[in-house]
Structures are given as structure tokens and as C-alpha cells.
Motif scaffolding. Structure first.
Motif, PDB file in Angstrom:
ATOM      1  N   MET A  90      39.997  48.117  36.148  1.00 53.62           N
ATOM      2  CA  MET A  90      41.175  48.073  36.896  1.00 53.62           C
ATOM      3  C   MET A  90      41.704  46.950  37.747  1.00 53.62           C
ATOM      4  O   MET A  90      40.873  46.441  38.425  1.00 53.62           O
ATOM      5  N   THR A  91      42.866  46.689  37.393  1.00 55.86           N
ATOM      6  CA  THR A  91      43.377  45.309  38.050  1.00 55.86           C
ATOM      7  C   THR A  91      44.617  45.526  38.886  1.00 55.86           C
ATOM      8  O   THR A  91      45.505  46.564  38.473  1.00 55.86           O
ATOM      9  N   THR A  92      44.652  45.330  40.165  1.00 53.04           N
ATOM     10  CA  THR A  92      45.901  45.508  41.036  1.00 53.04           C
ATOM     11  C   THR A  92      46.318  44.005  41.415  1.00 53.04           C
ATOM     12  O   THR A  92      45.548  42.989  41.305  1.00 53.04           O
ATOM     13  N   THR A  93      47.459  43.876  41.264  1.00 61.53           N
ATOM     14  CA  THR A  93      48.413  42.441  41.497  1.00 61.53           C
ATOM     15  C   THR A  93      48.883  42.317  42.730  1.00 61.53           C
ATOM     16  O   THR A  93      49.704  43.434  43.405  1.00 61.53           O
ATOM     17  N   ALA A  94      48.567  41.503  43.628  1.00 64.01           N
ATOM     18  CA  ALA A  94      49.161  41.335  45.026  1.00 64.01           C
ATOM     19  C   ALA A  94      50.540  40.685  44.849  1.00 64.01           C
ATOM     20  O   ALA A  94      50.777  39.967  43.734  1.00 64.01           O
ATOM     21  N   PRO A  95      51.381  40.902  45.627  1.00 60.92           N
ATOM     22  CA  PRO A  95      52.793  40.285  45.171  1.00 60.92           C
ATOM     23  C   PRO A  95      52.679  38.854  45.433  1.00 60.92           C
ATOM     24  O   PRO A  95      52.056  38.237  46.103  1.00 60.92           O
ATOM     25  N   ILE A 155      48.515  30.699  50.313  1.00 65.85           N
ATOM     26  CA  ILE A 155      47.598  31.754  51.229  1.00 65.85           C
ATOM     27  C   ILE A 155      47.983  31.708  52.388  1.00 65.85           C
ATOM     28  O   ILE A 155      47.633  31.046  53.537  1.00 65.85           O
ATOM     29  N   LEU A 171      40.187  32.860  55.417  1.00 68.94           N
ATOM     30  CA  LEU A 171      39.783  34.137  54.756  1.00 68.94           C
ATOM     31  C   LEU A 171      38.173  34.378  54.934  1.00 68.94           C
ATOM     32  O   LEU A 171      37.474  35.017  54.374  1.00 68.94           O
ATOM     33  N   ARG A 215      38.425  39.513  44.684  1.00 69.96           N
ATOM     34  CA  ARG A 215      39.800  38.931  44.668  1.00 69.96           C
ATOM     35  C   ARG A 215      39.999  37.553  44.272  1.00 69.96           C
ATOM     36  O   ARG A 215      39.296  36.609  44.909  1.00 69.96           O
ATOM     37  N   TRP A 248      42.222  34.196  43.647  1.00 67.11           N
ATOM     38  CA  TRP A 248      43.653  33.718  43.728  1.00 67.11           C
ATOM     39  C   TRP A 248      44.467  33.273  42.220  1.00 67.11           C
ATOM     40  O   TRP A 248      43.639  32.439  41.701  1.00 67.11           O
ATOM     41  N   LEU A 301      46.481  36.616  45.732  1.00 66.10           N
ATOM     42  CA  LEU A 301      45.320  37.362  45.104  1.00 66.10           C
ATOM     43  C   LEU A 301      45.399  38.476  44.241  1.00 66.10           C
ATOM     44  O   LEU A 301      46.304  39.170  44.675  1.00 66.10           O
ATOM     45  N   GLN A 302      44.578  38.812  43.423  1.00 61.18           N
ATOM     46  CA  GLN A 302      44.546  39.621  42.301  1.00 61.18           C
ATOM     47  C   GLN A 302      43.165  40.167  42.530  1.00 61.18           C
ATOM     48  O   GLN A 302      42.150  39.493  42.793  1.00 61.18           O
ATOM     49  N   THR A 303      43.218  41.585  42.390  1.00 59.95           N
ATOM     50  CA  THR A 303      41.718  42.397  42.726  1.00 59.95           C
ATOM     51  C   THR A 303      41.271  42.781  41.139  1.00 59.95           C
ATOM     52  O   THR A 303      42.204  43.158  40.496  1.00 59.95           O
ATOM     53  N   TYR A 304      40.045  42.577  41.049  1.00 59.00           N
ATOM     54  CA  TYR A 304      39.307  42.773  39.626  1.00 59.00           C
ATOM     55  C   TYR A 304      37.938  43.643  40.009  1.00 59.00           C
ATOM     56  O   TYR A 304      37.491  43.068  41.077  1.00 59.00           O
ATOM     57  N   THR A 351      36.143  37.007  47.757  1.00 58.08           N
ATOM     58  CA  THR A 351      37.488  36.489  47.571  1.00 58.08           C
ATOM     59  C   THR A 351      37.254  34.879  47.153  1.00 58.08           C
ATOM     60  O   THR A 351      36.675  34.195  47.939  1.00 58.08           O
ATOM     61  N   THR A 397      39.166  31.371  46.152  1.00 52.71           N
ATOM     62  CA  THR A 397      40.579  30.924  46.083  1.00 52.71           C
ATOM     63  C   THR A 397      40.384  29.262  45.969  1.00 52.71           C
ATOM     64  O   THR A 397      39.078  28.931  45.938  1.00 52.71           O
TER      65      THR A 397
END
Lengths: 276, 251
Positions: free
Chosen positions: A1-6, A28, A33, B8, B10, B19-22, B87, B89
Motif C-alpha cells: 500500500m503506497t500513498t503519495t504526498a503532494p 521539506i 521532523l 515515509r 522523501w 514524503l511518500q508512505t510505504y 521518516t 529524508t
């Protein structure tokens, strides 16, 4: 499952630096973070230093309750005017009565703490937020560090150290004078003696563990093998220097506590616990 | 024991990214770099990541893990909770090439500016002689693996891009210190440290020491001693007077 941030639209600097764009940096937007409690240490530093500043300012201007035979508060030592309570130090001049004797000597302890390499780290981080913590963006638009006045003046630290060492000797002298009783008889000791002695030792350790001291005793030499005694001295100071932060806080606490103990005695709130 | 971790990462390049979530499998004993490699092998074949030794000695896999500059190969997954999102990056201070790879050429440009080691003439028998205790201090700085984490975390250039023109960063300040402390070197680098390499910009907040994977005490053993040497040379009237009347030789 992969979601992509804008996707962002351009490179940004992590801080608010105004030095123009930061070409080609990763976009960023978050200031940091970090997920740990990075704000805790600067917060504790601010609280502790503010508490000390408020207490020390009040006591320095109070101009009373700083002497209880045979103890003198470290905030008022050396007490150099004719208006001083007690006789722990030669009275050098007569100043206006509304000026507290503590103010004449305040510059010496203040000088070493303000220019101290450890305290610089502490207040640059905690008060000036430059940076508040590692990898957390600072809020300032420009940064010139210690390249110009007034911060260029931090380079006088070694002279502040010399002055502090003189004060250290005087505080040891005060501790020796504290081996008397209320009538001036020698060979006695009370809890106050112990407190003044521990305070003098901690302040001395804070002074000699300083980075400037480490440099002066041997750090500036390149060939240690040709200066074995200075190498030994440098090695010892280096050991102390590794705990400079701890000495800084311990001595800050002890000097306030010693003053508070004398205050309690001088106001007859408590009686000194006499050992012998 | 294996579990599925949320990462997450980058993804992007100089024109933009985010950032993309995996969701990635994690096995016992693994480090962040292992998981990034699994991600690359199973879900993101075009993920750019720089790495080499996987042993904390080459300094290639520098990145920021949960906002902290770290070597990915030395960051154990066991330091995170199983439910914790990790995360990753790229280094923020440098231009990004793609994904986790940054262009660190600024550092090599600074390295090239450092005045080279210049030893005194050899002894009559043709040897250079020095004692171990004379070079011990410099040897601490030789442990540097040039991972650039100290450069990345230093707020002087991290938060102020414009300072890259006047500040060479902690790694090169300790290089200057290393050479200045060397018993054989004869070049006086103290003025240059202040004027050309921006020593005065350092406000000794010690982040470089905090992130160094080699445990080098950059600030206490390198930068502060160098600052003190600069004070000798430029700001201390007594030392200046001593050098003028011949009471204070260089060493």
C-alpha cells in the motif's frame, strides 16, 4: 500500500534564513521532523537560568542579610566597601550607601559565566534559539555568529577566567575564616563552614575545568613531549574539562545555596548546626 | 520476529518532491538501510540511495532519520517502536540530486581550500621525529569518515544558505585544528581560520559533536582549542606582547 504526498513546488530552506533561495534543496516544509522531545532541554535550561537570575538579582540588590558571623555570602565576597557587614576583607573605599557591595564585584562571576564556552552553548540554544536543538531550524533571518561585536567580545574569556581565579582564592579564604565560631574563636566548624567550603571547591573546579584554562596550561603547545609537566597539567585539566557542564551547574547551584543559607542565618530563620 | 513498519521516504529531485508512505517488512536485527534496500527491491525500484560499506566506515549512507542526521547503516530498527512511523529524508543542507542522494560537492570545495600540511625540514639523518603524545590530539580528527553529518546539522549553513560562502563547516575547522596542532607542521593557520574559513561563525552549540558517528569531540577538542589559538594570535594583548618581546615562541 503506497500513498503519495503532494509534490512541493520548489526548494525551501529549513529555517527562515533570508539569504535568498536555497537552490535545489529537498522540499521539506516542516521546521524539523524530529519526533523526540527536543524542546525539553532548552526549556529546562531557560527555567533553571531564569530562576537563578531572578534570585541572584534580588539578593545582589537587597544589600542586607549577607553576613552571619562567621559566614559571608559568596554573592558579597569580597566585600570591599566601608559599608560592608562583617570584616572578612579589607575595606577599600566608601561608596554610596544605596549601592549594594555585591554590585562592585558582580562583573567577575558574571564575566566568566557569560563568556564560558558551556554557557554560550546553553544560552545560544535556549534563549536565542540559535539553534534550539540540533536539526531544528532557528527562527532568525540572518546569522553572523561571533564574528562581530558584541559577540566578538566572547574572546575575552581567558581574562574573565583570571579574574574568577582571584575570586576563587578569596572564597577559599572565606571558607577558612568560617572555621571560627560566632565570637571569632578558631577551631570550630559548622554546617555553614562545610557549605562555604564545598561551594569554594565547586567554583574552583568550574574555573580550572574551563576550556581557556585547558588551552593556557598546555593546549597551545604542539610538542607535548618537550613539555612533560605542562602535558601532565593539560591531561588533568582535560579530565576536568570533560565534565565542565556538570561543574558549571553544580557550582551555580552551590553558590545560590550558600547565599541562601547565609540569608537564613542572617535573618534568624534558622540556627547554624555546629559540629564542634 | 518480523513486522510491517510504516516508512515515509522523501522522493523527488531539485524541481520538487515530498514524503511518500510505504509499508515495509522489517526483520530482527536490521538497520534502516536494510529496510530502505528492501523498499528499493520490492516497491520502489527507482529509489535513489547512496551507500557502500554498511559498516559505518564509508560515510556514504548519511540521511536524516526522524529528523536526526544519521548513518542509515548504523541506525537500528530496534530503536523505534513497531508502531512508530520512520521518516527518512535526504540531508537538508545540500542540494538534492534525487530521493535520498544529495550533492555534497560543497564539502570537497572546502577541503580543497585548506592549506596543505607543510612539515618542517627533516632531521640531519633524514627522518621526521615526533612522539605519540604529540600527535594524539590530531589523530582523533583523523577518525573522520567524511559522512558530512556534522556539516548537515550545523545551523550556520543549514539555516543560512548564504553562509556557505564564508563558513567552511565543522569538519574543516577540525581539519584546520588537526594541522595547527601537528608538531611537524609550520604553517600558521590561525588568521586564515578566522578570516577565510569563518571560525567566528561557530557559536559552539555542539550539534556537530552530537551527530558524529565516530564520536569525535569536534567542539571540545577541535573547534574551541582552535578558537583559543585564534585568541592568542588576534585578540589577547598579553600574548601579542609576549610574542613581540620574544618571550612566547610559536611552540
Amino acid at each position: 500500500m503506497t500513498t503519495t504526498a503532494p509534490r512541493g513546488t520548489g526548494a525551501v530552506t529549513p529555517g527562515r534564513g533570508s539569504g535568498g533561495p536555497a537552490p535545489r534543496r529537498a522540499t521539506i516544509p516542516a521546521r524539523t521532523l524530529r519526533t523526540d522531545r527536543w524542546w525539553l532541554q532548552p526549556l529546562l535550561t531557560v527555567v533553571a537560568l531564569l530562576l537563578f537570575i531572578v534570585y541572584a538579582t534580588f539578593r545582589a540588590f537587597q544589600n542586607a542579610h549577607y553576613f552571619a558571623e562567621p559566614y559571608i555570602s559568596p554573592f558579597y565576597s569580597p566585600c570591599i566597601t566601608t559599608a560592608c557587614e562583617g570584616d572578612t576583607f579589607p575595606e577599600l573605599f566608601t561608596g554610596p550607601t544605596w549601592i549594594s557591595p555585591a554590585l562592585y564585584i558582580l562583573i567577575f562571576p558574571l564575566g566568566i559565566r557569560l563568556t564560558c564556552y558551556y554557557y554560550r552553548k546553553a544560552y545560544y540554544r535556549s534563549f536565542w534559539l540559535s539553534p534550539p536543538a540540533c536539526a531544528v531550524a532557528e527562527p532568525h533571518r540572518r546569522y553572523t555568529g561571533e564574528t562581530r561585536l558584541p559577540l566578538l567580545g566572547q574572546n575575552i574569556h581567558r581574562y574573565a577566567l583570571y579574574a574568577a581565579l582571584v575570586i576563587n582564592v578569596i572564597l577559599f579564604y572565606d571558607a577558612v575564616l568560617a572555621f571560627r565560631d560566632e565570637t571569632g574563636e578558631w577551631g570550630h566548624m559548622g554546617l555553614g563552614t562545610l557549605i562555604l567550603l564545598v561551594n569554594a571547591v565547586l567554583l574552583f573546579l568550574y574555573s580550572v575545568s574551563c576550556h581557556s584554562c585547558r588551552h593556557i596550561v598546555g593546549g597551545r603547545i604542539n610538542s607535548f613531549s618537550r613539555h612533560p609537566l605542562r602535558y601532565k597539567a593539560w591531561t588533568q585539566v582535560s579530565r576536568l574539562n570533560a565534565r565542565h557542564m556538570q561543574w558549571a551547574w553544580a557550582s551555580l547551584f552551590s553558590v545560590a545555596f550558600a547565599d541562601f543559607y547565609v540569608f537564613l542565618l542572617a535573618t534568624d530563620t534558622i540556627n547554624d548546626l555546629r559540629f564542634f | 520476529m518480523s513486522y510491517d513498519a510504516t516508512f515515509r521516504v522523501w522522493r523527488g529531485d531539485a524541481s520538487g518532491g515530498g514524503l511518500q508512505t510505504y509499508t515495509v517488512a522489517v526483520n530482527e536485527g536490521e538497520v534502516v538501510l536494510d529496510v530502505i534496500h528492501r523498499l528499493q527491491a520490492t516497491q520502489a525500484g527507482d529509489l535513489a540511495v547512496r551507500w557502500n560499506c554498511k559498516a559505518g566506515k564509508c560515510g556514504s549512507c548519511s540521511a536524516e532519520v526522524n529528523g536526526r542526521p544519521r548513518l542509515m547503516c548504523m541506525t537500528r530498527m530496534s530503536t523505534f517502536g513497531e508502531a512508530e512511523t520512520v521518516t527518512v529524508t535526504p540531508l537538508r543542507t545540500f542540494p538534492v540530486v534525487r530521493d535520498l542522494v544529495t550533492d555534497v560537492s560543497y564539502n570537497y570545495e572546502q577541503a580543497a581550500r585548506i592549506p596543505a600540511f607543510a612539515p618542517r625540514p627533516r632531521d640531519k639523518d633524514g627522518n621526521h621525529r615526533m612522539q605519540q603524545i604529540d600527535v594524539e590530539r590530531s589523530q582523533e580528527f583523523r577518525k573522520c569518515i567524511e559522512c558530512w553529518l556534522c556539516q548537515d546539522t550545523c545551523h550556520v549553513i543549514r539555516d543560512h544558505e548564504e553562509n556557505k560562502a564564508v563558513f567552511s563547516g565543522p569538519r574543516f575547522l577540525i581539519r584546520l585544528a588537526e594541522l595547527d596542532m601537528h608538531p611537524l607542521d609550520v604553517t600558521d593557520r590561525r588568521n586564515a581560520a578566522q578570516e577565510k574559513f569563518g571560525l567566528g561563525y561557530c557559536n559552539i552549540t555542539k550539534c556537530c559533536s552530537e551527530v558524529c558517528p565516530e564520536g569525535i569531540h569536534l567542539t571540545d577538542n577541535g573547534i574551541i582549542p582552535l578558537k583559543e589559538r585564534v585568541v592568542d594570535r588576534r585578540y589577547d594583548p598579553l600574548t601579542w606582547l609576549g610574542s613581540k618581546i620574544g618571550r612566547r615562541p610559536k611552540d
